[in-house]
Write an enzyme that holds these catalytic residues in place. Structure first.
Site, PDB file in Angstrom:
ATOM      1  N   ARG A  92       0.824  -1.215   0.000  1.00  0.00           N
ATOM      2  CA  ARG A  92       0.000   0.000   0.000  1.00  0.00           C
ATOM      3  C   ARG A  92       0.852   1.257   0.000  1.00  0.00           C
ATOM      4  NH1 ARG A  92      -4.759  -0.500   1.753  1.00  0.00           N
ATOM      5  NH2 ARG A  92      -4.787   1.695   2.231  1.00  0.00           N
ATOM      6  N   CYS A 116      -7.244  -4.128   3.164  1.00  0.00           N
ATOM      7  CA  CYS A 116      -6.090  -4.632   3.911  1.00  0.00           C
ATOM      8  C   CYS A 116      -6.618  -5.440   5.088  1.00  0.00           C
ATOM      9  CB  CYS A 116      -5.260  -3.448   4.398  1.00  0.00           C
ATOM     10  SG  CYS A 116      -3.987  -3.887   5.578  1.00  0.00           S
ATOM     11  N   ARG A 121      -8.684   1.216   5.441  1.00  0.00           N
ATOM     12  CA  ARG A 121      -7.517   2.054   5.095  1.00  0.00           C
ATOM     13  C   ARG A 121      -7.723   2.884   3.825  1.00  0.00           C
ATOM     14  NH1 ARG A 121      -1.985  -1.154   6.280  1.00  0.00           N
ATOM     15  NH2 ARG A 121      -1.210   0.967   6.505  1.00  0.00           N
ATOM     16  N   VAL A 123      -7.626   6.298   1.323  1.00  0.00           N
ATOM     17  CA  VAL A 123      -6.605   7.337   1.094  1.00  0.00           C
ATOM     18  C   VAL A 123      -7.284   8.670   0.754  1.00  0.00           C
ATOM     19  CG1 VAL A 123      -4.757   5.730   0.456  1.00  0.00           C
ATOM     20  CG2 VAL A 123      -6.339   6.578  -1.314  1.00  0.00           C
ATOM     21  N   ASP A 124      -8.502   8.837   1.260  1.00  0.00           N
ATOM     22  CA  ASP A 124      -9.264  10.059   0.943  1.00  0.00           C
ATOM     23  C   ASP A 124      -8.545  11.326   1.398  1.00  0.00           C
ATOM     24  OD1 ASP A 124     -11.264  10.463   3.858  1.00  0.00           O
ATOM     25  OD2 ASP A 124      -9.751   8.930   3.540  1.00  0.00           O
ATOM     26  N   ILE A 326      -6.680   2.713  16.277  1.00  0.00           N
ATOM     27  CA  ILE A 326      -6.272   3.192  14.947  1.00  0.00           C
ATOM     28  C   ILE A 326      -6.918   2.380  13.822  1.00  0.00           C
ATOM     29  CG2 ILE A 326      -4.295   3.710  13.457  1.00  0.00           C
ATOM     30  CD1 ILE A 326      -4.174   5.377  15.962  1.00  0.00           C
TER      31      ILE A 326
HETATM   32  C1  EPZ Z   1       1.426   3.940   8.553  1.00  0.00           C
HETATM   33  O1  EPZ Z   1       0.357   3.469   7.733  1.00  0.00           O
HETATM   34  C2  EPZ Z   1       2.374   2.757   8.725  1.00  0.00           C
HETATM   35  N1  EPZ Z   1       2.841   2.329   7.424  1.00  0.00           N
HETATM   36  C3  EPZ Z   1       1.625   1.616   9.423  1.00  0.00           C
HETATM   37  O2  EPZ Z   1       2.565   0.564   9.679  1.00  0.00           O
HETATM   38  C4  EPZ Z   1       1.100   2.105  10.756  1.00  0.00           C
HETATM   39  O3  EPZ Z   1       0.325   1.096  11.342  1.00  0.00           O
HETATM   40  C5  EPZ Z   1       0.225   3.355  10.552  1.00  0.00           C
HETATM   41  O4  EPZ Z   1       0.954   4.368   9.841  1.00  0.00           O
HETATM   42  C6  EPZ Z   1      -0.230   3.960  11.874  1.00  0.00           C
HETATM   43  O5  EPZ Z   1       0.842   4.252  12.688  1.00  0.00           O
HETATM   44  C7  EPZ Z   1       3.848   3.029   6.828  1.00  0.00           C
HETATM   45  O6  EPZ Z   1       4.351   4.017   7.316  1.00  0.00           O
HETATM   46  C8  EPZ Z   1       4.313   2.528   5.492  1.00  0.00           C
HETATM   47  P1  EPZ Z   1      -2.495   6.009   8.623  1.00  0.00           P
HETATM   48  P2  EPZ Z   1      -0.694   4.502   7.090  1.00  0.00           P
HETATM   49  O7  EPZ Z   1      -2.822   6.693   7.351  1.00  0.00           O
HETATM   50  O8  EPZ Z   1      -0.034   5.781   6.833  1.00  0.00           O
HETATM   51  C9  EPZ Z   1      -7.242   6.406   8.528  1.00  0.00           C
HETATM   52  C10 EPZ Z   1       3.416  -1.629   9.727  1.00  0.00           C
HETATM   53  O9  EPZ Z   1       3.057  -2.588  10.426  1.00  0.00           O
HETATM   54  N2  EPZ Z   1      -7.086   7.117   7.250  1.00  0.00           N
HETATM   55  O10 EPZ Z   1      -1.740   6.760   9.649  1.00  0.00           O
HETATM   56  O11 EPZ Z   1      -1.354   3.795   5.969  1.00  0.00           O
HETATM   57  C11 EPZ Z   1      -6.854   4.921   8.420  1.00  0.00           C
HETATM   58  O12 EPZ Z   1      -7.886   4.133   7.919  1.00  0.00           O
HETATM   59  C12 EPZ Z   1       2.351  -0.726   9.082  1.00  0.00           C
HETATM   60  O13 EPZ Z   1       4.592  -1.334   9.512  1.00  0.00           O
HETATM   61  C13 EPZ Z   1      -8.195   7.660   6.633  1.00  0.00           C
HETATM   62  O14 EPZ Z   1      -9.317   7.537   7.127  1.00  0.00           O
HETATM   63  O15 EPZ Z   1      -1.722   4.650   8.296  1.00  0.00           O
HETATM   64  C14 EPZ Z   1      -6.499   4.595   9.862  1.00  0.00           C
HETATM   65  O16 EPZ Z   1      -7.635   4.255  10.572  1.00  0.00           O
HETATM   66  C15 EPZ Z   1       0.970  -1.271   9.224  1.00  0.00           C
HETATM   67  N3  EPZ Z   1      -8.018   8.326   5.455  1.00  0.00           N
HETATM   68  C16 EPZ Z   1      -5.894   5.904  10.371  1.00  0.00           C
HETATM   69  O17 EPZ Z   1      -6.325   6.920   9.480  1.00  0.00           O
HETATM   70  C17 EPZ Z   1      -6.779   8.482   4.878  1.00  0.00           C
HETATM   71  O18 EPZ Z   1      -6.662   9.088   3.801  1.00  0.00           O
HETATM   72  C18 EPZ Z   1      -4.379   5.919  10.446  1.00  0.00           C
HETATM   73  O19 EPZ Z   1      -3.851   5.433   9.240  1.00  0.00           O
HETATM   74  C19 EPZ Z   1      -5.666   7.923   5.527  1.00  0.00           C
HETATM   75  C20 EPZ Z   1      -5.842   7.259   6.705  1.00  0.00           C
END
Ligand code: EPZ
Length: 416
Positions: A92, A116, A121, A123-124, A326
């Site tokens: 991703r 996932c 997850r 990406v909005d 989260i």
């Molecule tokens: C990063 O993912 C990490 N991955 C994840 O690590 C980690 O679990 C996560 O941050 C939280 O700390 C990388 O850095 C490559 P988020 P990311 O966007 O950026 C919601 C591992 O095990 N959200 O911070 O994809 C989302 O659904 C991985 O190494 C939206 O609603 O996570 C979630 O509930 C797993 N809209 C929350 O925010 C969006 O556009 C946090 O997700 C983006 C996110």
């Protein structure tokens, strides 16, 4: 398919060096797309995800020369600002190419990441932020298509704290006309490591590490030679394994400043933890005490350590409440831990972990990266043999884990 065979019951002991951080390496590699000048990235962990990111860049036309733990990148010629489904579906984090591509080339076509195991997850927020910076974005046949003559600075409030969302927008803002302010930004240490790399490339960024990041756009960025920070989640995983097995370990090259929440919980579990300038020594003399926790964005307790602490609490004295805030589906490891004799109830987004005196080895299956780490920890504690299937999940985030745990006395081997 490869599996891990673990014979548990040995307290971990010895010293291990912490590798470079996957979640800092991936955005830093994508940042190479922002400049025509040479970029060298060092202290790269040898992981499948890092290889995938380099392949993705090469697929666009970036020249890459990879060494054992480093890569030299030349993004002068990007023939096609395109991230195909077959690569994005395996990782991703490929979404991190979106911001840099539209910022430098005015166009990007990136496959929309699918579902996932740990949650929906979306990406909005990435798309909303780039649209606020003037990008024209459409979703066609599963692809995000973004165009912009030149992005412009904007004030962007992110409803939810998002790590890669913050990173994508921060990178895009580096080449925008004017100033961008990211509010409710992620404060994760990996975001700050990326900002340090971008600043070394000539970007004007302030506030990284806080929840308000300001970026003043520039016309072009220079080359850089960046050393990736150590991996705090890998470090935390080794410490939780040492605590669960009642061992004594020393981590070298440890990201000490990035581990406060984890170390606080390990001390609450009864571990002695000594922190040096870049070392952490943990000794757990007796059975761990149960510790409750609630995951939260940094500097709160990291969701990427939740599974490992459930495994430690499974053999702790007492009952722990572990709440995941989260991701909506991040308890897949619980069913597998029950196969080893763990006593865990799930109530909504809380796992109620009733510690048991011992676990017994069994066949289990990894479902995602950190879930697999929790199964490794449980296997190191369990009597008899534990066999973990689908360890390709583990290889995405841990470099040669069986060799490094073997270094600490674990009886663990990769079998097929
Ligand atoms: C990063 O993912 C990490 N991955 C994840 O690590 C980690 O679990 C996560 O941050 C939280 O700390 C990388 O850095 C490559 P988020 P990311 O966007 O950026 C919601 C591992 O095990 N959200 O911070 O994809 C989302 O659904 C991985 O190494 C939206 O609603 O996570 C979630 O509930 C797993 N809209 C929350 O925010 C969006 O556009 C946090 O997700 C983006 C996110």
């Amino acid at each position: 398919m490869q599996k891990l065979s673990i014979r548990g019951g040995t307290p971990l002991s010895g010293e291990v060096r912490v590798a470079g951080a996957k979640n800092a390496a991936l955005p830093i590699l994508a940042a190479a797309l922002l400049t025509a000048a040479p970029v060298r990235v060092r202290n790269l962990p040898r992981l499948n995800d890092v290889r995938t990111m380099v392949r993705l860049l090469e697929r666009m036309g970036v020249k890459a020369e990879a060494g054992a733990h480093e890569v030299a990148l030349d993004a002068r010629m990007v023939a096609e600002p395109f991230a195909p489904y077959d690569l994005v579906k395996t990782m991703r984090a490929s979404i991190l190419a979106l911001g840099p591509l539209v910022a430098r080339f005015g166009e990007a076509r990136v496959s929309l990441p699918g579902g996932c195991a740990i949650g929906e997850r979306p990406v909005d927020l990435h798309i909303k932020g780039l649209t606020a910076m003037g990008a024209d974005i459409s979703i066609e046949s599963g692809y995000i298509h973004a165009t912009a003559r030149r992005l412009k600075g904007a004030r962007i409030f992110m409803d939810t704290v998002t790590v890669t969302g913050t990173e994508n927008l921060m990178m895009a803002a580096c080449l925008a006309r004017g100033t961008t302010v990211l509010e409710n930004a992620a404060r994760e240490p990996e975001v700050a490591d990326l900002a340090r790399c971008l600043i070394a490339m000539g970007a004007r960024i302030a506030g990284h590490g806080s929840d308000v990041i300001t970026v003043e756009g520039v016309d072009a960025l220079f080359g850089v030679d960046h050393v990736v920070m150590p991996d705090r989640i890998e470090a935390g995983t080794f410490l939780a394994a040492a605590a669960a097995t009642r061992g004594t370990v020393v981590l070298t090259d440890a990201p000490v400043g990035a581990l406060d929440a984890v170390i606080e919980k390990l001390r609450a579990a009864g571990a002695e933890v000594d922190v040096g300038s870049d070392t952490v020594r943990l000794a757990m003399k007796g059975r761990p005490r149960a510790v409750g926790l609630r995951t939260a964005p940094h500097p709160g307790f990291p969701t990427d350590m939740q599974a490992q602490f459930i495994a430690m609490n499974a053999v702790a004295e007492g009952t722990a409440l572990v709440t995941e805030t989260i991701f909506e589906n991040r308890f897949m490891h619980v069913q597998e831990l029950r196969r080893l004799g763990a006593h865990i109830d799930i109530e909504g987004n809380t796992a109620v972990v009733h510690g048991v005196p011992a676990l017994a080895g069994a066949n289990v299956m990894a479902t995602d990266l950190r879930a697999s780490a929790s199964l490794v920890i449980a296997g190191l504690v369990a009597e008899g043999e534990t066999v973990i299937d689908r360890i390709y999940h583990l290889d995405r985030g841990y470099e040669r884990i069986e060799e490094r745990l073997g270094q600490l006395g674990a009886r663990i081997e990769r079998v097929s």
